[in-house]
Scaffold this motif. Structure first.
Motif, short mmCIF file in Angstrom:
data_model
loop_
_atom_site.label_atom_id
_atom_site.label_comp_id
_atom_site.label_asym_id
_atom_site.label_seq_id
_atom_site.Cartn_x
_atom_site.Cartn_y
_atom_site.Cartn_z
N UNK A 22 2.78 -6.05 -3.82
CA UNK A 22 1.82 -7.27 -4.13
C UNK A 22 1.89 -8.39 -2.95
N UNK A 23 3.26 -8.80 -2.84
CA UNK A 23 3.06 -9.72 -2.00
C UNK A 23 2.70 -9.52 -0.86
N UNK A 24 2.75 -8.15 -0.37
CA UNK A 24 2.18 -7.76 1.04
C UNK A 24 0.65 -8.11 0.89
N UNK A 25 0.08 -7.94 -0.17
CA UNK A 25 -1.61 -8.17 -0.35
C UNK A 25 -1.49 -9.74 -0.26
N UNK A 26 -0.95 -10.38 -0.75
CA UNK A 26 -0.83 -11.81 -1.19
C UNK A 26 -0.92 -12.55 0.23
N UNK A 27 0.04 -12.25 1.14
CA UNK A 27 0.12 -12.51 2.46
C UNK A 27 -0.95 -12.36 3.22
N UNK A 28 -1.54 -10.98 3.21
CA UNK A 28 -2.57 -10.53 4.20
C UNK A 28 -3.78 -10.73 3.57
N UNK A 29 -3.89 -11.33 2.23
CA UNK A 29 -5.40 -11.07 1.58
C UNK A 29 -6.04 -9.80 1.77
#
Ligand code: ATP
Ligand code: ATP
Ligand code: MG
Ligand code: MG
Lengths: 318, 307, 511, 307
Positions: free
Chosen positions: B123-130
């Motif tokens: 999820x954090x990967x998604x948050x960082x990369x949008x």
């Protein structure tokens, strides 16, 4: 003066629903869906499951449905599993349009997509022309995902039909995983030193495949479908040969229009049997939103982040 | 020795393949195979040590990705790539520390903790990369060289991999600190009754595993020049499989780095062979699974006979 | 006419790789007798029992039951043949209740599709009460190791068998429980059940058994009626030499040196309270008490293995602040666990690695690397001193016999040159000869200024070895006996709380 | 009791949600949640029993899919759907038997065996379907009703789920045969010493788990009217997570069906809440993981306090 009919009632809401909702393919679709919605003064929402799981997607579809929206633009991960949910939606008065993948046996009003066969065919022509119609090629696949399979099959079929001197030397499953694609292309290049091109139906694999091609000396042309920032950079740098990219914006905009029309059949007085048969006079069975060929020359126009910045929107978060 | 059986099987496969395909026994192919598993091999090292202590880490794929994504985002924000990478690895270590906290202080088990971490970190990967891959096309060549360059025709990636494996294989066999890992995994209570702070041991091994995953992420970034938010999904099973094939026990107490790397090599040889033999994609999975099962069975048989 | 023996072993051999555990042994068990099986640690007693119970398969030789040669492939087969074994190592399902463990075999073989828990609990409680009133709805994991041993025995009593084999059932039991067990076993004999009984306690063998068979080095030595031999005879046959003095000389009364270990007002808030203990250099302090009295808990709390609620522990006059057992070891305070398998040894690791585990610093070279040579040297020396029978120091501890595993656990404690060594049931499962060695070693240690505390359930050991014995009753020190006052009666009185009136009152309050 | 803690947590979440979103406490939403996990719940039942015996099955997702695909293909080949389904379930049982064989006779562990099975069976799905979903539009309504019909507005799917759960929960608590599962998982040696044929027990539990997965596959087929070769990929982790949250130990010996179903329900409520609250997709995974971790920690804490 008649009031403008192209306007939503207060609370009229249109929803887009997808699986693997965190990946960027959907963002331009939703962006234009939203733009159309705003122009009509409607509410829009982006829903779906972050996972690649039809069961979970149906759960989110059902939940969206429980809020009785005016219409849902859905990308059904698999076609038939959505028959029952879509029909249930239609029954409760929610219009349903499918995009990029269809559920043909359901009662959805319209289906909008780019033509996967045309994409594969075009990609094949582009690659073959660049190789003067002669040489070896391979494909990376993602067996089981319908639109990907279509692109690959069309690519191979076109080569066989139109380019008899293009020889298919290998098929490997990369399953959208860049490391698998990387290993597959390295192995293929070993087995077939004359390999001149490799095609894959999506962008994730291409990152790995292009890297492997580059390490192999850059003789292998990498052709794919869909784009992202990395792919565009590589296209510009000449590390990727090209991509066929569906026109996602039209998919979203027209998707909205189709939903809106289906929801407002009373705008026209049909000159056919629609009233008698109960058929929705505003339904358009099929729309082709077209695709673009992305190459060095036009790659700059496809960057999503630049678009967001230019437009000043928050993408799917509004 | 467990490793001997695996070596025999891998050699047998290679010999069979060399008859079937003239391209198999070439440096090019060998290099390709090594390249394809050497970064993952670094993660296998950490996982093996964690398995020995009786833990497991399902989050490695997500952590590899997060390290990549954080370093990439920092680079794009103006950090120099080396600093960005160090921060990426540091953040991975922190994730390991958080998991270690939940395991040792709260008392959850490694499986459920790392499963939650897998979801959270992804999820954090998604948050960082949008959700969009970061294109790191502008990475300086000196940095890219880690992933793409080579020294005397031997890629740096392979060199790094060999060094990491050699170091940890040596430490695991010889270092006092790592001996405690075996004690803890073999019988945690007896280890406590030998004055070993087993919680500390578990904590640090958890951190080590995530840190190595972070290192792998940074190298992947250098190789692919990109940071993709979906990268590494499903990697954990492959990695655990390699370690288990190489003799690590899911109950802790046993395993070797060398064995785990052989396990990885076996998986890689099989995959590569199927592609070289031009097996239909529809059949590849099935044949791969069968070979895997056969290899593990044979290995088990050889092993059992000896002991 | 002579009836065929119920169980007969002929020419049985068994090897584990290069190790010959049994060669060409014989054994005969008659109907309705209690037959002792003696031998040093590693003589092959458990191996033989395991083969009769279907856990192991013999390499050659015959097992005859009722005169019929049988092959016993599995414990299930053994059960069908009416053969039951109480294993030397506790083998219980930790997650299941006591009742289910006791009746596991019956549950397995009964046809009833559904469980009847009410009846199960009632029946199991009846059986359990014969030995000790352990509540049968408890999970086994929540029981102490000695209570688990009792459950293991209770399990055997419910088996519907002709031949019952008990492999060191009393190793961690106190007199009381052991006596109760003996009367039950005698009752079984009355009912015509034949019992094979393994023990290293001579007194038990002489009070309980009818005949005795001795093994040495995996070979059969002799079988005699118990009336025809003396303990010394048996020991000589086992060991191959005379053992003249069972216990080393005690300390002269005024000799004790300075105070090494001093414990004051120790409580853990649950199991015990207000424990005071003084240990002087050169003396061996014994701690006695019934199972569940809290002896192990006290010792573990002193060493920082359990949290303490209040009290102080001082070593050499300096108050200890332990964050964990590691600190205690560093300070020179070590503890030998009573639970050998659970917390004493690493079964899957080599002997050498087991011995070095307590203080890896001793076998660490520069750069934090293990010095394998030093580790091997240490292991060779200590295993030699304790006479561990093994294939080599690289062998896994799981390949050792029970007694030899215990020796490895002791070797681990000795490897660190402690200031104070607390040993919980140190000679559990150790044969007579080795026991003498270990006692002499402890005395030597004491002589060299080390403080030694021995917790033991074996009264002769407390009496023979210790200079002073403290007795624990329900978590409190019930009293202390000097060397001159030591005797079985005196210890039992204190242990059962009969003598100490204040404790008795307390016990009543609790009830 | 472990279950009590979970119930408290789930109720707390539901109450919080009912304030946050007016849509939460509606039959529609409730139905959607139940529907989304009831078929998977059948697989959870088998997995829990397998975990209790000390095993694990990574192949359930593939087996669900294979059962679906085989039944579908047979139906298209002219079999009547009921027979086709029975054969599908039978084939699933056979896969379980094959895994049981490798575990009990060859002596491999469950993890590696089922990992290989996961790959092999997924491959077989591809082989049978040639990669394209089978459209089973022509399934007779009586059969489709299993998956899509309802009785008094309660979907049959939910009814089947409740019945399966109730039966196995009861059996696991009360049936003599299932007690052996606990004993084997708790201490295999001790169970053997009591005459229990632990290999048999493990074999049959492995078969049971695959059979239930097969049953789930058939119900999915009825529900979706399709058989997709990629269906169920990744399902195993979700299922194992549910069982572990519900108190099953990965070391065997403990676990309850009811607990595992509560674990499943917790996962489902969390997912559903995030969607209703209209949380950004970027944050959903992360928040979901955090809630999961918090819930497990709280549960662990409640549980520890009691015991
Ligand atoms: N699994 C095994 N592998 C190798 N050697 C073994 C194994 N089990 C037992 N042995 C060896 O067989 C011999 C006999 O062991 P056994 O356990 O029968 O001794 P024992 O007479 O019961 O001793 P104790 O009194 O210590 O219990 C020992 O030397 C032991 O090391
Ligand atoms: N299915 C079961 N459920 C609960 N307890 C059982 C079960 N099977 C066996 N037991 C327990 O094992 C014990 C011994 O079983 P066994 O059948 O030998 O007993 P029993 O005294 O002959 O009992 P009964 O004849 O009354 O059934 C019983 O007391 C019972 O408590
Ligand atoms: Mg023995
Ligand atoms: Mg004790």
């Amino acid at each position: 003066e008649t009031p403008n009919p192209f306007k939503c009632e207060p609370g009229e809401k249109y929803v887009m629903n997808v699986m693997v909702s965190g990946v960027e393919y959907w963002f331009p679709v939703y962006e234009m869906f939203k733009q159309a919605g705003q122009q009509f003064g409607c509410e829009t929402a982006y829903t779906g499951t972050p996972e690649y799981d039809v069961n979970k997607q149906i759960a989110t579809f059902d939940q969206a449905l429980a809020q009785k929206p005016a219409g849902i633009l859905v990308h059904p991960m698999n076609s038939d599993p959505f028959i029952e949910p879509i029909n249930r939606a239609i029954e409760q008065g929610t219009a349903v349009v499918t995009f990029a993948a269809d559920s043909p046996n359901s009662k959805r009003v319209s289906y909008i997509t780019s033509d996967n066969n045309a994409e594969g065919t075009y990609a094949a022509d582009a690659v073959a022309k660049a190789m003067d119609g002669k040489g070896e090629y391979a494909v990376l696949e993602n067996p089981g995902q319908d639109n990907h399979d279509k692109r690959v099959n069309a690519f191979v079929a076109r080569m066989e039909a139109k380019w008899p001197d293009m020889k298919l030397v290998g098929r490997a499953a990369s399953n959208q995983d860049p490391t698998k694609a990387y290993q597959a292309v390295l192995s293929l290049a070993q087995a077939h030193p004359d390999l001149g091109a490799v095609f894959m139906p999506e962008a994730n694999s291409a990152i790995g495949a292009a890297q492997a091609a580059k390490e192999g000396g850059g003789k292998i042309r990498v052709m794919l479908a869909d784009v992202n920032a990395k792919i565009l950079d590589m296209i510009k740098a000449g590390e990727i040969f090209g991509s066929v990219n569906p026109d996602q914006g039209m998919q979203g905009y027209m998707g909205f229009m189709l939903l809106w029309m289906a929801k407002h059949p009373d705008l026209i007085d049909p000159m056919n049997d629609a009233k008698r048969s109960g058929f929705n006079p505003m339904s358009v069975p099929f729309v082709d939103n077209g695709f673009s060929i992305v190459s060095k020359d036009n790659a700059d126009d496809f960057y999503w982040d630049k678009y967001l910045k230019r437009r000043g929107t928050k993408g799917i978060e509004e | 020795m467990r490793e001997a059986g695996l070596i025999v099987i891998i050699l047998a496969l290679c010999i069979a393949m060399s008859f079937a395909s003239p391209h198999f026994l070439t440096w090019g192919n060998f290099r390709a195979m090594l390249m394809s598993f050497s970064i993952e091999g670094i993660v296998v090292v950490g996982m093996t040590i964690l398995l020995i202590v009786g833990g497991i880490d399902l989050s490695v794929g997500s952590v590899v990705c997060f390290s990549m994504v954080v370093s990439g985002a920092l680079f794009l924000a103006g950090f120099d790539p080396w600093t960005a990478s160090l921060i990426g690895i540091g953040v991975s270590a922190l994730i390991g520390a958080a998991m270690g906290f939940f395991v040792t202080v709260i008392g959850l088990n490694h499986f459920i903790t790392s499963l939650a971490a897998m979801v959270i970190v992804r999820g954090m990967c998604l948050v960082v990369t949008k959700g969009t891959p970061l294109s790191l096309f502008t990475l300086p060549p000196a940095f890219k060289a880690i992933g793409q360059g080579s020294f005397n025709n031997i890629p740096y990636v392979i060199l790094i991999f060999v060094v990491v494996v050699a170091i940890f294989d040596f430490l695991l066999r010889r270092a006092t600190a790592f001996r405690k890992v075996f004690y803890t995994g073999s019988n945690e209570k007896a280890a406590q009754f030998s004055g070993i702070r087993t919680k500390q041991v578990k904590f640090w091994v958890t951190v080590l595993c995530s840190t190595l995953a972070g290192l792998a992420g940074v190298i992947y970034m250098a190789r692919f020049g990109a940071a993709t938010p979906t990268f590494g999904a499903g990697m954990e099973l492959n990695i655990i499989a390699a370690a288990v094939i190489g003799g690590a026990s899911l109950n802790g107490g046993s395993g070797t780095i060398f064995g785990a790397i052989l396990g990885m090599a076996l998986l890689s040889v099989v995959t590569s062979s199927l592609i070289l033999l031009d097996i239909s994609v529809y059949w590849q999975d099935m044949i791969k699974g069968c070979i895997l099962l056969a290899a593990v069975s044979i290995d088990h048989f050889l092993h059992r006979k000896k002991s | 006419m002579i009836q065929a023996p119920i169980l007969e072993i002929r020419g049985l051999s068994k090897a584990f790789g290069p190790v010959k555990a049994l060669s060409d042994v014989q054994f005969e068990l008659r109907r309705g007798e209690i037959h002792a099986l003696c031998g040093e640690n590693g003589a092959g007693k458990s191996t033989l029992m395991n083969m009769i119970a279907g856990v192991l398969q013999p390499d050659e030789g015959d097992i005859l039951i009722d005169g019929q040669a049988v092959s016993i492939h599995s414990p299930a087969t053994a059960q069908r043949l009416g053969v039951a074994l109480v294993h030397q190592e506790i083998a219980l399902c930790q997650d299941a209740t006591v009742a289910e463990n006791i009746y596991m075999a019956a549950i397995n073989s009964r046809r009833a599709p559904l469980m009847n828990f009410q009846k199960l609990y009632a029946d199991a409680q009846k059986v359990m009460n014969l030995l000790a009133p352990i509540p049968v709805r408890t999970r086994v994991a929540d029981l102490s190791i000695s209570n688990q041993q009792l459950v293991e025995i209770a399990k055997a009593l419910t088996l519907d068998c002709k031949v019952l084999m008990l492999d060191e059932p009393t190793a961690a039991l106190t007199e009381g429980e052991a006596k109760r067990l003996f009367s039950i076993v005698r009752g079984l004999r009355e009912r015509g059940i034949s019992v094979a009984y393994i023990s290293h306690r001579m007194a038990e063998i002489f009070s309980l058994c009818d005949r005795v068979t001795v093994f040495r080095d995996g070979r059969y030595v002799a079988t005699d009626p118990i009336a025809a031999v003396s303990p010394d005879d048996i020991v000589r046959k086992m060991v191959g030499r005379e053992i003249t003095q069972l216990y080393p000389d005690k300390l002269a009364p005024k000799e004790p040196g300075h105070l090494i270990l001093s414990v004051e007002g120790l409580s853990d808030g649950r199991r015990f309270a207000d424990v005071d203990l003084q240990l002087r250099a050169g003396e061996i302090l014994g701690i006695g008490g019934l199972i569940g009295a809290g002896r192990s808990e006290i010792a573990q709390t002193i060493c920082g293995l359990r949290p303490m609620a209040s009290g102080t522990v001082a070593l050499d006059g300096k108050r200890l602040r332990l964050r964990g057992y590691g600190d205690a070891v560093k300070a020179g305070l070590v503890y030998l666990s009573e639970d050998r398998k659970g917390s004493g040894v690493f079964l899957d690791l080599p002997i050498a690695a087991n011995i070095s585990a307590l203080d890896l610093g001793r076998v660490t070279g520069p750069l934090g690397l293990l010095d394998r040579k030093a580790e091997d040297r240490q292991a060779r020396e200590l295993t030699g001193r304790l006479g561990v029978r093994m294939a080599g120091i690289e062998a896994a501890v799981s390949t050792l016999s029970g007694g030899n595993q215990q020796k490895v656990a002791i070797a681990k404690q000795l490897s660190v040159d402690p200031k104070v060594i607390i040993m919980d049931e140190p000679t559990r499962g150790i044969d007579v000869g080795a026991k003498v060695e270990i006692h002499r070693l402890l005395r030597q240690l004491a002589g060299s200024g080390v403080g030694v505390v021995v917790i033991s359930s074996e009264l002769p050991e407390l009496i023979g070895l210790c200079d002073r014995v403290m007795v624990v009753h329900e978590g409190r020190i019930a009293g202390e006996l000097a060397a001159s006052e030591l005797g079985e009666e005196a210890i039992i009185m204190l242990a059962s709380g009969v003598q100490d009136s204040s404790n008795q009152r307390q016990a009543e309050n609790v009830v």
